[in-house]
Design a protein around this motif. Structure first.
Motif, PDB file in Angstrom:
ATOM      1  N   ALA A   1       0.813  -1.222   0.000  1.00 26.77           N
ATOM      2  CA  ALA A   1       0.000   0.000   0.000  1.00 26.77           C
ATOM      3  C   ALA A   1       0.842   1.265   0.000  1.00 26.77           C
ATOM      4  N   ASN A   2       2.079   1.154   0.482  1.00 23.25           N
ATOM      5  CA  ASN A   2       2.960   2.323   0.550  1.00 23.25           C
ATOM      6  C   ASN A   2       3.995   2.346  -0.569  1.00 23.25           C
ATOM      7  N   GLY A   3       3.861   1.427  -1.548  1.00 26.83           N
ATOM      8  CA  GLY A   3       4.682   1.542  -2.746  1.00 26.83           C
ATOM      9  C   GLY A   3       5.703   0.472  -2.995  1.00 26.83           C
ATOM     10  N   ALA A   4       5.579  -0.710  -2.352  1.00 33.01           N
ATOM     11  CA  ALA A   4       6.581  -1.773  -2.507  1.00 33.01           C
ATOM     12  C   ALA A   4       6.804  -2.143  -3.982  1.00 33.01           C
ATOM     13  N   PRO A   5       8.028  -2.485  -4.354  1.00 35.61           N
ATOM     14  CA  PRO A   5       9.178  -2.601  -3.458  1.00 35.61           C
ATOM     15  C   PRO A   5      10.022  -1.351  -3.353  1.00 35.61           C
ATOM     16  N   LEU A   6       9.811  -0.366  -4.242  1.00 34.13           N
ATOM     17  CA  LEU A   6      10.607   0.852  -4.238  1.00 34.13           C
ATOM     18  C   LEU A   6       9.721   2.069  -4.428  1.00 34.13           C
ATOM     19  N   ARG A   7       9.947   3.071  -3.603  1.00 36.48           N
ATOM     20  CA  ARG A   7       9.262   4.337  -3.802  1.00 36.48           C
ATOM     21  C   ARG A   7      10.242   5.480  -3.632  1.00 36.48           C
ATOM     22  N   LEU A   8       9.979   6.549  -4.333  1.00 36.20           N
ATOM     23  CA  LEU A   8      10.787   7.752  -4.231  1.00 36.20           C
ATOM     24  C   LEU A   8      10.451   8.501  -2.957  1.00 36.20           C
ATOM     25  N   ARG A   9      11.476   8.969  -2.267  1.00 36.90           N
ATOM     26  CA  ARG A   9      11.304   9.929  -1.172  1.00 36.90           C
ATOM     27  C   ARG A   9      12.101  11.164  -1.541  1.00 36.90           C
ATOM     28  N   VAL A  10      11.391  12.238  -1.824  1.00 37.37           N
ATOM     29  CA  VAL A  10      12.022  13.516  -2.163  1.00 37.37           C
ATOM     30  C   VAL A  10      11.516  14.515  -1.127  1.00 37.37           C
ATOM     31  N   GLU A  11      12.231  14.579   0.001  1.00 38.43           N
ATOM     32  CA  GLU A  11      11.685  15.141   1.236  1.00 38.43           C
ATOM     33  C   GLU A  11      11.425  16.632   1.215  1.00 38.43           C
ATOM     34  N   ARG A  12      11.919  17.346   0.228  1.00 35.09           N
ATOM     35  CA  ARG A  12      11.661  18.778   0.164  1.00 35.09           C
ATOM     36  C   ARG A  12      10.462  19.100  -0.738  1.00 35.09           C
ATOM     37  N   GLN A  13       9.659  18.074  -1.057  1.00 32.01           N
ATOM     38  CA  GLN A  13       8.481  18.302  -1.880  1.00 32.01           C
ATOM     39  C   GLN A  13       7.263  17.617  -1.263  1.00 32.01           C
ATOM     40  N   LEU A  14       6.067  18.071  -1.685  1.00 28.60           N
ATOM     41  CA  LEU A  14       4.819  17.499  -1.188  1.00 28.60           C
ATOM     42  C   LEU A  14       4.681  16.036  -1.595  1.00 28.60           C
ATOM     43  N   GLY A  15       3.768  15.337  -0.897  1.00 27.10           N
ATOM     44  CA  GLY A  15       3.661  13.895  -1.008  1.00 27.10           C
ATOM     45  C   GLY A  15       3.374  13.353  -2.386  1.00 27.10           C
ATOM     46  N   TYR A  16       2.641  14.070  -3.236  1.00 26.48           N
ATOM     47  CA  TYR A  16       2.297  13.479  -4.532  1.00 26.48           C
ATOM     48  C   TYR A  16       3.517  13.350  -5.450  1.00 26.48           C
ATOM     49  N   LYS A  17       4.633  13.987  -5.079  1.00 29.68           N
ATOM     50  CA  LYS A  17       5.857  13.844  -5.860  1.00 29.68           C
ATOM     51  C   LYS A  17       6.594  12.543  -5.537  1.00 29.68           C
ATOM     52  N   HIS A  18       6.192  11.853  -4.451  1.00 30.77           N
ATOM     53  CA  HIS A  18       6.920  10.681  -3.970  1.00 30.77           C
ATOM     54  C   HIS A  18       6.401   9.421  -4.667  1.00 30.77           C
ATOM     55  N   ALA A  19       6.817   9.234  -5.902  1.00 32.95           N
ATOM     56  CA  ALA A  19       6.294   8.142  -6.742  1.00 32.95           C
ATOM     57  C   ALA A  19       6.472   6.778  -6.079  1.00 32.95           C
ATOM     58  N   LYS A  20       5.449   5.924  -6.207  1.00 33.73           N
ATOM     59  CA  LYS A  20       5.475   4.567  -5.663  1.00 33.73           C
ATOM     60  C   LYS A  20       5.663   3.552  -6.795  1.00 33.73           C
ATOM     61  N   TYR A  21       6.014   2.315  -6.404  1.00 36.64           N
ATOM     62  CA  TYR A  21       6.141   1.184  -7.346  1.00 36.64           C
ATOM     63  C   TYR A  21       7.095   1.514  -8.503  1.00 36.64           C
TER      64      TYR A  21
ATOM     65  N   TYR B   1      -2.158  19.810 -11.151  1.00 40.85           N
ATOM     66  CA  TYR B   1      -1.289  20.023  -9.992  1.00 40.85           C
ATOM     67  C   TYR B   1       0.006  20.695 -10.452  1.00 40.85           C
ATOM     68  N   ALA B   2       0.636  21.411  -9.537  1.00 33.87           N
ATOM     69  CA  ALA B   2       1.902  22.055  -9.843  1.00 33.87           C
ATOM     70  C   ALA B   2       2.995  21.012 -10.050  1.00 33.87           C
ATOM     71  N   TRP B   3       3.857  21.236 -11.052  1.00 28.16           N
ATOM     72  CA  TRP B   3       4.987  20.331 -11.210  1.00 28.16           C
ATOM     73  C   TRP B   3       5.955  20.503 -10.042  1.00 28.16           C
ATOM     74  N   TYR B   4       6.200  21.754  -9.678  1.00 27.66           N
ATOM     75  CA  TYR B   4       7.114  22.015  -8.565  1.00 27.66           C
ATOM     76  C   TYR B   4       6.315  22.144  -7.282  1.00 27.66           C
ATOM     77  N   ALA B   5       6.566  21.241  -6.347  1.00 25.58           N
ATOM     78  CA  ALA B   5       5.794  21.223  -5.100  1.00 25.58           C
ATOM     79  C   ALA B   5       6.694  21.368  -3.895  1.00 25.58           C
ATOM     80  N   GLY B   6       7.669  22.265  -4.013  1.00 24.79           N
ATOM     81  CA  GLY B   6       8.654  22.445  -2.945  1.00 24.79           C
ATOM     82  C   GLY B   6       8.061  22.975  -1.660  1.00 24.79           C
ATOM     83  N   ILE B   7       8.572  22.472  -0.534  1.00 22.95           N
ATOM     84  CA  ILE B   7       8.149  22.928   0.791  1.00 22.95           C
ATOM     85  C   ILE B   7       9.393  23.204   1.631  1.00 22.95           C
TER      86      ILE B   7
END
Length: 250
Positions: free
Chosen positions: A197-217, A244-250
Motif C-alpha cells: 500500500a505504501n509503494g513496494a518494493p521501491l518508492r521515491l522519497r524527495v523530502e523537500r516536496q509534497l507527497g504526490y511527488k513521492h512516486a510509488k512502485y 497540480y503544480a509540477w514544482y511542489a517544494g516545501i
C-alpha cells in the motif's frame, strides 16, 4: 506579469481547490493560469533564495505516526505486479534509461546492497494530512553516479508499475532535487519491508516536496533533457489530469 494580488489569490484558490479535490475548479482555465503563475513564483523564490540542499527536518523514533497512511494507488493489482509480489519481488528490476552514459538495471537485492540512508521525516500531503515515518533506501545520487548522466540531462522521470484511469503513473524532478542527500529510493518503512500500500518494493522519497511527488512502485528512472515528450508534457500524472503544480517544494 505575476502581481502580489495574483499570487495571494493563487495561493488561496489553489489550496482550496486541491485540498477539496474540486474537479470543476481544477479544470477552470483561469484557475489553471493562476496556479501556473503561483507555481512559477514559488519555483523562482525557492531556487533563488532558498538553499535547496538544506535538509528537511528529521525526527525521533518516538515521533513516528501510529500508522503511515497510504494514498493514491494502494495495490497496482496487475498480473505482472502480483506475480512479482508473490516471490518477494526477487525478479523486480529498476532500469536507468535515457540520457545516461551507462544505462543499466538493478535487481531489488542489488539496490539493497548499495550504501543506504535511513531518515525519519514528515510526509505532507496536498490533501491536508501529514505523517511521520522512518525510511531506508539508497540515496538517488548513488544510482545517478553509477549511471553517469549525460551533460544534456535536466530532469529525472520516474516510471511506475501502477496505472490510474488507464494511464501509466509517472512523476519527475530536476537534478537539484535528484542529488539532494535526502532524496532516496526507499524499500523499508519503519524498519520493515515497504508494504504494498505504501509503494513496494521501491518508492521515491524527495523530502523537500509534497507527497504526490513521492512516486510509488518505481520500475525505472529515465534521464531527459525536457519533459515535453513524457505524458502530456507537464511532468507527472496529477499534473496532466488535474493541473497540480509540477514544482511542489516545501
Amino acid at each position: 506579469m505575476i502581481t502580489r494580488r495574483k499570487l495571494i489569490t493563487g495561493a488561496a484558490i489553489g489550496a482550496g481547490g486541491l485540498l477539496s479535490g474540486c474537479d470543476a475548479l481544477n479544470r477552470n482555465p483561469l484557475f489553471q493560469d493562476i496556479l501556473a503563475s503561483a507555481e512559477t513564483a514559488n519555483f523562482v523564490v525557492q531556487r533563488t533564495l532558498g538553499d535547496r540542499m538544506e535538509l528537511a527536518s528529521e525526527y525521533r523514533m518516538a515521533d513516528l505516526s501510529p500508522t503511515f497512511r497510504a494514498n493514491g494507488t494502494r495495490d497496482p493489482a496487475s498480473p505482472e505486479y502480483d506475480a512479482s509480489a508473490a516471490q518477494g519481488f526477487a525478479d523486480w528490476r529498476l532500469r536507468l534509461t535515457g540520457l545516461f552514459r551507462k544505462p543499466q538495471q538493478f535487481s531489488l537485492a542489488a539496490v539493497q546492497s548499495l550504501p543506504q540512508r535511513t531518515q525519519i521525516t514528515r510526509h505532507d500531503c496536498v490533501e491536508g494530512w501529514s505523517a511521520i515515518g522512518q525510511w531506508t533506501g539508497v540515496p538517488l545520487k548513488i544510482l545517478l553516479d553509477l549511471g553517469q548522466l549525460q551533460d544534456k540531462a535536466r530532469f529525472l522521470v520516474f516510471h511506475c508499475a501502477d496505472r490510474l484511469g488507464g494511464r501509466p503513473y509517472y512523476e519527475s524532478i530536476d537534478l537539484l532535487d535528484g542529488f539532494h542527500p535526502q532524496t532516496i529510493l526507499a524499500h523499508r518503512l519503519n524498519g520493515s519491508p515497504l508494504p504494498v500500500a505504501n509503494g513496494a518494493p521501491l518508492r521515491l522519497r524527495v523530502e523537500r516536496q509534497l507527497g504526490y511527488k513521492h512516486a510509488k512502485y518505481v520500475t525505472g528512472i529515465e534521464a531527459v533533457a525536457s519533459l515535453a515528450g513524457i505524458g502530456e508534457g507537464k511532468g507527472g500524472y496529477w499534473q496532466d489530469v488535474a493541473g497540480y503544480a509540477w514544482y511542489a517544494g516545501i
